[in-house]
Design a protein around this motif. Structure first.
Motif, PDB file in Angstrom:
ATOM      1  N   GLY A   1       0.813  -1.216   0.000  1.00 30.50           N
ATOM      2  CA  GLY A   1       0.000   0.000   0.000  1.00 30.50           C
ATOM      3  C   GLY A   1       0.842   1.259   0.000  1.00 30.50           C
ATOM      4  N   SER A   2       0.360   2.274  -0.714  1.00 28.63           N
ATOM      5  CA  SER A   2       1.001   3.577  -0.825  1.00 28.63           C
ATOM      6  C   SER A   2       2.168   3.578  -1.807  1.00 28.63           C
ATOM      7  N   CYS A   3       2.518   2.413  -2.339  1.00 28.90           N
ATOM      8  CA  CYS A   3       3.709   2.338  -3.199  1.00 28.90           C
ATOM      9  C   CYS A   3       3.379   2.066  -4.668  1.00 28.90           C
TER      10      CYS A   3
ATOM     11  N   ALA B   1      13.717  14.806  -7.604  1.00 31.90           N
ATOM     12  CA  ALA B   1      14.237  13.468  -7.845  1.00 31.90           C
ATOM     13  C   ALA B   1      13.342  12.357  -7.320  1.00 31.90           C
ATOM     14  N   ALA B   2      12.383  12.697  -6.477  1.00 32.05           N
ATOM     15  CA  ALA B   2      11.480  11.669  -5.930  1.00 32.05           C
ATOM     16  C   ALA B   2      10.328  12.396  -5.250  1.00 32.05           C
ATOM     17  N   GLY B   3       9.425  11.632  -4.647  1.00 31.97           N
ATOM     18  CA  GLY B   3       8.262  12.247  -4.021  1.00 31.97           C
ATOM     19  C   GLY B   3       8.638  13.205  -2.896  1.00 31.97           C
ATOM     20  N   ALA B   4       9.482  12.737  -1.989  1.00 29.42           N
ATOM     21  CA  ALA B   4       9.870  13.573  -0.856  1.00 29.42           C
ATOM     22  C   ALA B   4      10.592  14.834  -1.335  1.00 29.42           C
ATOM     23  N   HIS B   5      11.376  14.682  -2.381  1.00 31.16           N
ATOM     24  CA  HIS B   5      12.085  15.825  -2.950  1.00 31.16           C
ATOM     25  C   HIS B   5      11.078  16.796  -3.572  1.00 31.16           C
ATOM     26  N   GLY B   6      10.014  16.240  -4.159  1.00 35.66           N
ATOM     27  CA  GLY B   6       8.928  17.060  -4.689  1.00 35.66           C
ATOM     28  C   GLY B   6       8.228  17.833  -3.571  1.00 35.66           C
ATOM     29  N   GLU B   7       8.035  17.178  -2.452  1.00 34.71           N
ATOM     30  CA  GLU B   7       7.433  17.874  -1.309  1.00 34.71           C
ATOM     31  C   GLU B   7       8.295  19.073  -0.919  1.00 34.71           C
ATOM     32  N   LEU B   8       9.594  18.846  -0.889  1.00 36.97           N
ATOM     33  CA  LEU B   8      10.511  19.916  -0.504  1.00 36.97           C
ATOM     34  C   LEU B   8      10.433  21.073  -1.495  1.00 36.97           C
TER      35      LEU B   8
ATOM     36  N   ALA C   1      -0.560  11.249   7.678  1.00 37.31           N
ATOM     37  CA  ALA C   1       0.379  11.556   6.594  1.00 37.31           C
ATOM     38  C   ALA C   1       1.599  10.644   6.610  1.00 37.31           C
ATOM     39  N   HIS C   2       2.145  10.450   5.426  1.00 33.14           N
ATOM     40  CA  HIS C   2       3.407   9.743   5.264  1.00 33.14           C
ATOM     41  C   HIS C   2       4.498  10.518   6.007  1.00 33.14           C
ATOM     42  N   GLY C   3       5.496   9.799   6.539  1.00 29.58           N
ATOM     43  CA  GLY C   3       6.559  10.429   7.318  1.00 29.58           C
ATOM     44  C   GLY C   3       7.329  11.499   6.579  1.00 29.58           C
ATOM     45  N   THR C   4       7.364  11.403   5.256  1.00 30.16           N
ATOM     46  CA  THR C   4       8.105  12.414   4.503  1.00 30.16           C
ATOM     47  C   THR C   4       7.458  13.789   4.633  1.00 30.16           C
ATOM     48  N   ASN C   5       6.139  13.865   4.850  1.00 31.86           N
ATOM     49  CA  ASN C   5       5.467  15.179   4.917  1.00 31.86           C
ATOM     50  C   ASN C   5       5.989  16.002   6.090  1.00 31.86           C
TER      51      ASN C   5
ATOM     52  N   VAL D   1      -2.105  17.862   2.473  1.00 32.54           N
ATOM     53  CA  VAL D   1      -3.078  16.769   2.568  1.00 32.54           C
ATOM     54  C   VAL D   1      -2.805  15.758   1.457  1.00 32.54           C
ATOM     55  N   THR D   2      -2.842  14.507   1.809  1.00 30.36           N
ATOM     56  CA  THR D   2      -2.693  13.445   0.822  1.00 30.36           C
ATOM     57  C   THR D   2      -4.088  13.062   0.350  1.00 30.36           C
ATOM     58  N   ASN D   3      -4.286  13.018  -0.961  1.00 31.28           N
ATOM     59  CA  ASN D   3      -5.625  12.715  -1.462  1.00 31.28           C
ATOM     60  C   ASN D   3      -5.558  11.876  -2.721  1.00 31.28           C
TER      61      ASN D   3
ATOM     62  N   CYS E   1      -0.962  19.314  -1.962  1.00 32.73           N
ATOM     63  CA  CYS E   1      -1.525  17.965  -2.012  1.00 32.73           C
ATOM     64  C   CYS E   1      -0.394  16.970  -2.276  1.00 32.73           C
ATOM     65  N   ASP E   2      -0.295  15.949  -1.413  1.00 30.99           N
ATOM     66  CA  ASP E   2       0.634  14.850  -1.654  1.00 30.99           C
ATOM     67  C   ASP E   2      -0.036  13.946  -2.681  1.00 30.99           C
ATOM     68  N   GLY E   3       0.565  13.883  -3.865  1.00 28.39           N
ATOM     69  CA  GLY E   3      -0.051  13.150  -4.973  1.00 28.39           C
ATOM     70  C   GLY E   3       0.466  11.731  -5.136  1.00 28.39           C
TER      71      GLY E   3
ATOM     72  N   MET F   1       1.162  20.080  -6.071  1.00 28.71           N
ATOM     73  CA  MET F   1       1.103  18.633  -5.801  1.00 28.71           C
ATOM     74  C   MET F   1       2.274  17.939  -6.468  1.00 28.71           C
ATOM     75  N   HIS F   2       2.904  17.020  -5.741  1.00 28.48           N
ATOM     76  CA  HIS F   2       3.940  16.222  -6.407  1.00 28.48           C
ATOM     77  C   HIS F   2       3.323  14.939  -6.951  1.00 28.48           C
ATOM     78  N   LEU F   3       3.926  14.452  -8.010  1.00 27.14           N
ATOM     79  CA  LEU F   3       3.527  13.173  -8.590  1.00 27.14           C
ATOM     80  C   LEU F   3       4.716  12.249  -8.470  1.00 27.14           C
ATOM     81  N   ASN F   4       4.486  11.001  -8.097  1.00 31.73           N
ATOM     82  CA  ASN F   4       5.589  10.047  -8.069  1.00 31.73           C
ATOM     83  C   ASN F   4       5.547   9.285  -9.390  1.00 31.73           C
ATOM     84  N   LEU F   5       6.458   9.636 -10.294  1.00 30.16           N
ATOM     85  CA  LEU F   5       6.451   8.938 -11.588  1.00 30.16           C
ATOM     86  C   LEU F   5       6.708   7.444 -11.379  1.00 30.16           C
ATOM     87  N   HIS F   6       7.384   7.115 -10.274  1.00 29.52           N
ATOM     88  CA  HIS F   6       7.675   5.702  -9.987  1.00 29.52           C
ATOM     89  C   HIS F   6       6.476   5.010  -9.336  1.00 29.52           C
ATOM     90  N   LYS F   7       5.382   5.676  -9.210  1.00 33.52           N
ATOM     91  CA  LYS F   7       4.174   4.997  -8.735  1.00 33.52           C
ATOM     92  C   LYS F   7       3.157   5.013  -9.860  1.00 33.52           C
ATOM     93  N   THR F   8       2.451   6.142  -9.988  1.00 35.35           N
ATOM     94  CA  THR F   8       1.372   6.219 -10.974  1.00 35.35           C
ATOM     95  C   THR F   8       1.853   5.940 -12.403  1.00 35.35           C
TER      96      THR F   8
HETATM   97  C1  LIG Z   1       1.857   9.071   0.667  1.00 35.91           C
HETATM   98  C2  LIG Z   1       3.294   9.202   0.318  1.00 35.91           C
HETATM   99  N1  LIG Z   1       3.870  10.416   0.321  1.00 35.91           N
HETATM  100  C3  LIG Z   1       5.156  10.589  -0.012  1.00 35.91           C
HETATM  101  C4  LIG Z   1       5.965   9.530  -0.353  1.00 35.91           C
HETATM  102  C5  LIG Z   1       7.421   9.786  -0.638  1.00 35.91           C
HETATM  103  O1  LIG Z   1       7.772   9.552  -1.957  1.00 35.91           O
HETATM  104  P1  LIG Z   1       9.244   9.105  -2.349  1.00 35.91           P
HETATM  105  O2  LIG Z   1       9.500   7.798  -1.717  1.00 35.91           O
HETATM  106  O3  LIG Z   1       9.211   9.044  -3.826  1.00 35.91           O
HETATM  107  O4  LIG Z   1      10.180  10.135  -1.868  1.00 35.91           O
HETATM  108  C6  LIG Z   1       5.400   8.239  -0.373  1.00 35.91           C
HETATM  109  C7  LIG Z   1       6.153   7.036  -0.774  1.00 35.91           C
HETATM  110  O5  LIG Z   1       7.105   6.576  -0.374  1.00 35.91           O
HETATM  111  C8  LIG Z   1       4.047   8.075  -0.023  1.00 35.91           C
HETATM  112  O6  LIG Z   1       3.494   6.858  -0.030  1.00 35.91           O
END
Ligand SMILES: Cc1ncc(COP(=O)(O)O)c(C=O)c1O
Lengths: 509, 448
Positions: free
Chosen positions: A90-92, A150-157, A183-187, A227-229, A256-258, A278-285
């Motif tokens: 889940g979430s990945c 470079a990744a989702g967390a980096h997008g958040e930043l 929320a995911h720990g990266t937020n 908010v993650t949605n 929005c955490d995408g 909103m960030h998009l994780n190309l490695h997910k969607t």
């Molecule tokens: C809800 C959520 N937000 C943020 C992240 C962070 O993304 P990334 O691992 O690409 O940095 C993840 C995934 O790991 C996630 O599931």
């Protein structure tokens, strides 16, 4: 006569189990004189190293090519991937990774491009970045995107820094970011890296952001609401438009955490929900491979108000074709700076665009449709077996708690380990933190009904076994994996993080 | 659609188990006005053949460095990658796995990360390395954050020999956490005294080895000066092949090494994805960002590996984590470690020698071009030359004649007129004498 039970008890002479081989470290193999790369003799010349040449050997082992191939092939056989089977982490968003994406990412003229070639020699690459950006903007209904992260967390930043730059530009220093408990720990980690204090927002009894509490905490000191949605419970935030409205009324931005965009792609544009960023994780969607932990790519879509503050570089079009704005001073906007070397995860743009073009606007609609359908199907089939903490429907993933395991002595972790023996990768466990013993199951759209049914049947079977009191079976699971439960406590207490030659005694480092 | 296994019948059956009329029914939590009834305005589904052709067309719009004499470096290097690397990293069990949260079925990933960490520690001469960062620039920025956190000081001194992207990224990372970043001017004349910039508030000094202009400098005295003032020395390495030949930063007294590992196993890919390296002295272990693979045993007493010390990380520590990094560069780290395993001690040293020898030849040949000055006394595989006119135009003129002749320093330092005529050129094992003939000929022509 040796029977199966005896073999299990005594094992083999080598420790191997047929196709599954024990594999030593590379440092325990080979000899320094061997190599798998034959290179020509360097021409003799006077060195220009200024007397700084290495004096002692590095200590790398030498292996021949066949030995190297076997080493990594054997290691690969100790791994579970999407290609192996159902991976409902889940979430990945562990969806199928199409191989055409890998092929085109390696084409000469794409894979081998140098980031600092003259822009006249990379017009195709800039067009590709622009095309990928266009797809992401149309799919999210947002006017701008920065491709750098470079990744989702980096997008958040990047998103939060863009917000902070926009706020500071209007002379509005704010100190806090509101983040839901689920929320995911990266937020929260990101908010802290951006210099903000994090204030948590609890969930209501429907597993959504508690709007009343959010409103209470929203004041002129809040920079952003993150908010993650759909949220990490797999639920659509019904009140998302009210959250957006309240956030904007307080003069804050709506991040929005995408990460969970797979639930929405092709059907819902976050831009229509009032988000700013909103960030998009190309490695997910968008199916770029997870690669055992990365690389990822985390483009951030932005509103008109935020777009001028996005980081460099970005692609612009001029009379002589496309070019890159690489320095804030060359920008028409007010970029907050640079966030990474060069121009983003280009190789991931190639893969994601190849994926989007393969599916097209109609196929992408089916992606979210099938992902949500499959998760709800699992919910429906398992709701009498495991507790579903929040009412259906869910979106692309379904959350269960450990309530029905209470009193059995079997935990969520035990369920996960028993699934390993049954040939499944477990779901995400103990996340989100808002329910006890969370099991977050994300099937994605690339599983067949047979595969999903087999998982559901297995979960039911294991639940029965737990209810029957077969605790020892669970505690000792898994039995059949390349390694059984590993001692994580000792690993952390006395960390061994690298190999050392056996003669040296390194207790801890 | 070829990626979607569910049939129409499957969907109907699943809907009936759910008790829903339609898939749209399941989206009922979405506000009705935000639910699209039609596909968005983008092209429809395409077969693999059409998609492949579209990407060939994108590729055709570029000049491929594999088919042109190419002398570009500046933090991304073209090396020969053995076929084995790409073959092995595409094993589905590597490619399609994620972060090894379930170690019983991720020993492959965990073992190669442990081996990777060991290789990085050995190369850099440091005690421990992590399991990768996004890239060299972000690794450098994280090193700066780590130094200021552990020293509890705000001031950071950045050498003018550091790659400008690394400097800019570090400045950005420090922007909102109140760091006081003191970036020294571009040190193209090799006159910098970074030690003089250290004061009692300085958390760290960041230098590059070999530096952005290609020079190989001994940082031992600088390390001593840092330590005497209670500061740390961060050494950045952007061309990791150099460590096959050069004294490792650890031997000079580096406290943190932040590097870019692209040179081993990874194509330049227009700058990403690549693999950030980070190695530290043991005492900073618990302050490191990122994942760490560690050795342990399973319940049967067999050696195995797990992710460890995760109480540093965002999923446990949330806003108190050492970094927000989650997804890293796993697959690029795999490519790195496979390439290095293929090379071995002997292969890496030989590769480094070849690079250096080619660069020596390049330096000699460039020095013989009228009007060209080689600025470097020392270098590994990259050097800076001064031209009699602005380098950007010269590079464009060479590109028109099919030669990727280097990087105009002004691309990275657009505002500094002193640097306008400087050209950064790199030679690796892939540059033949014929390439150098072409470079010298087009350069001579462009200058005349
Ligand atoms: C809800 C959520 N937000 C943020 C992240 C962070 O993304 P990334 O691992 O690409 O940095 C993840 C995934 O790991 C996630 O599931």
């Amino acid at each position: 006569m040796m029977d199966r039970a005896m073999m299990d008890r005594e094992g083999t002479f080598t420790g191997n189990r047929g196709l599954e081989k024990e594999e030593p470290l590379i440092f325990e193999q080979g000899s320094p004189g061997k190599t798998a790369v034959d290179l020509p003799e360097p021409p003799a010349s006077k060195n220009r190293l200024g007397g700084l040449e290495r004096r002692a050997p590095i200590g790398l082992p030498g292996l021949s090519e066949p030995e190297v191939v076997r080493h990594y092939l054997r290691l690969s056989q100790k791994n579970y991937g999407i290609d192996t089977g159902f991976y409902p982490l889940g979430s990945c968003t562990m969806k199928h990774n199409p191989r055409i994406n890998e092929k085109v990412a390696r084409l000469p003229g794409l894979g081998d491009l140098h980031p600092l070639q003259p822009v006249s020699t990379v017009q195709g690459a800039l067009e590709l970045i622009d095309t990928c950006a266009h797809w992401l903007k149309v799919l999210t209904g947002m006017p701008a995107v920065t491709m750098n992260p470079a990744a989702g967390a980096h997008g958040e930043l990047v998103g939060l820094m863009t917000i902070r730059a926009a706020l500071e530009d209007r002379g509005d220093a704010r100190k806090r970011v509101l983040v839901p408990e689920s929320a995911h720990g990266t937020n929260p980690a990101t908010a802290a890296m951006c210099g903000y204090a994090v204030q948590s927002i609890p969930a209501d009894d429907r597993g959504r952001v508690d709007l009343a509490i959010l409103r209470e905490r929203l004041d002129s000191d809040v920079a952003a609401v993150m908010v993650t949605n759909p949220n990490t419970c797999g639920l659509f935030e019904n009140d998302v438009q009210e959250i957006a409205k309240a956030t904007h009324e307080a003069g804050a931005f709506f991040y929005c955490d995408g990460a969970n965009f797979n639930a929405l792609v092709g059907r819902v544009r976050p831009g229509d929900l009032g988000i700013d960023c909103m960030h998009l994780n190309l490695h997910k969607t968008f199916s770029t491979p997870h690669g055992g932990g990365g690389p990822g790519s985390g483009p951030v879509v932005l509103s008109e108000a935020l777009a001028p503050y996005a980081p460099v570089p970005y692609v612009v079009h001029g009379p002589d074709g496309a070019t890159l704005v690489e320095k804030p001073d060359d920008s028409d906007g007010k970029p907050f700076g640079r966030i990474k070397g060069f121009h983003g995860q280009f190789g991931m743009f190639v893969r994601a665009l190849s994926y989007m073009m393969s599916l097209g606007s109609d196929g992408l609609r089916d992606v979210s449709g099938d992902a949500v359908l499959s998760a709800n199907y699992i919910l429906a089939r398992l709701q009498d077996t495991f507790r579903v903490p929040f009412p259906a429907p869910c979106m692309h993933e379904v959350l269960f708690s450990d309530r029905t395991l209470k009193g059995t002595g079997v935990t969520t972790l035990d369920m996960a380990k028993a699934l390993l023996d049954e040939g499944f990768h477990p779901m995400t466990v103990y996340f989100p933190l808002v329910v006890n013993g969370a099991m977050l199951v994300e099937p994605t759209e690339t599983e067949s009904k047979e595969s999903i049914d087999s998982f559901v049947d297995t979960m039911k079977h294991l639940a029965e076994r737990a209810a029957a009191g077969d605790v020892k079976f669970f505690h000792d699971s898994p039995y059949l994996t390349p390694r059984r439960r590993l001692d994580e406590t000792t690993a952390a207490r006395n960390p061994i993080l690298r190999w050392h030659p056996p003669s040296l005694d390194h207790a801890a480092e | 659609m070829r990626y979607l296994p569910l049939t129409h019948e499957d969907r109907q059956q699943m809907l009936s188990v759910i008790g829903a009329e339609s898939v749209e029914d399941l989206f009922r939590d979405v506000p009705a006005d935000a639910l699209l009834s039609d596909p968005v305005a983008l092209p429809g589904t395409q077969g693999e053949m059409a998609v492949e052709q579209a990407f060939r067309a994108f590729a055709a719009g570029n000049v491929s460095p594999s088919s042109a004499p190419s002398f570009l470096g500046g933090g991304a290097y073209r090396h020969h990658i053995p076929a084995t690397v790409d073959h092995l990293i595409q094993r589905g069990e590597f490619l399609t796995a994620y972060t090894p949260y379930q170690p019983e079925v991720a020993q492959g990933t965990l073992q190669y990360l442990f081996e990777f960490q060991t290789q990085v520690a050995l190369l850099t001469g440091m005690d421990v390395a992590n399991a990768s960062m996004y890239d060299g620039a972000t690794s450098c920025a994280e090193a700066v954050m780590m130094a200021t956190r552990t020293r509890k000081r705000r001031r950071v001194v950045i050498s003018g020999g550091l790659h400008p992207h690394y400097r800019e990224t570090s400045v950005t990372y420090g922007k909102y956490t109140d760091l006081d970043i003191h970036a020294l001017p571009a040190d193209w004349q090799d006159s910098e005294d970074a030690g003089a910039a250290i004061d009692g508030e300085t958390a760290c000094v960041v230098v590059q080895y070999p530096d952005f202009f290609g020079r190989v400098r001994d940082y031992t005295a600088l390390a001593d000066a840092c330590h005497a003032a209670g500061a740390l020395l961060v050494v950045v390495v952007t061309e990791v092949v150099s460590l096959g030949l050069l004294k490792p930063p650890g031997e000079m007294g580096a406290d943190i090494v932040a590097g870019e590992g692209q040179s081993l196993g990874n194509a330049a890919s227009f700058g990403g994805p690549t693999v950030g390296l980070m190695a530290v002295r043991g005492s900073f272990l618990r302050q490191m960002p990122g994942r760490l693979a560690g050795q342990t045993v399973d319940v049967d007493g067999r050696r195995g590996f797990v992710l460890t010390l995760s109480t540093r990380e965002q999923h446990i520590r949330r806003e108190k984590a050492t970094s927000n990094i989650c997804t890293n560069s796993g697959l690029c780290a795999l490519a790195f470690t496979i390439h290095l395993t293929l090379l071995g001690e002997q292969g890496l040293v030989r590769l480094a020698e070849l690079n250096h020898a080619n660069a020596v030849e390049l330096a000699d040949r460039l020095a013989a071009v009228p009007g060209v000055d080689v600025l470097n006394d020392t270098f590994f595989n990259e050097l800076t030359v001064r031209l009699p006119k602005p380098a950007a135009g010269v590079v464009d003129a060479m590109a028109e004649r099919g030669v990727l002749g280097g990087i105009p320093v002004s691309r990275l330092y657009p505002d500094n007129p002193d640097l306008r005529n400087l050209l950064l050129v790199a030679a690796t094992e892939l540059n033949s004498s014929d390439d150098m003939d072409a470079l010298v000929a087009t350069l001579t022509e462009a200058l005349s």
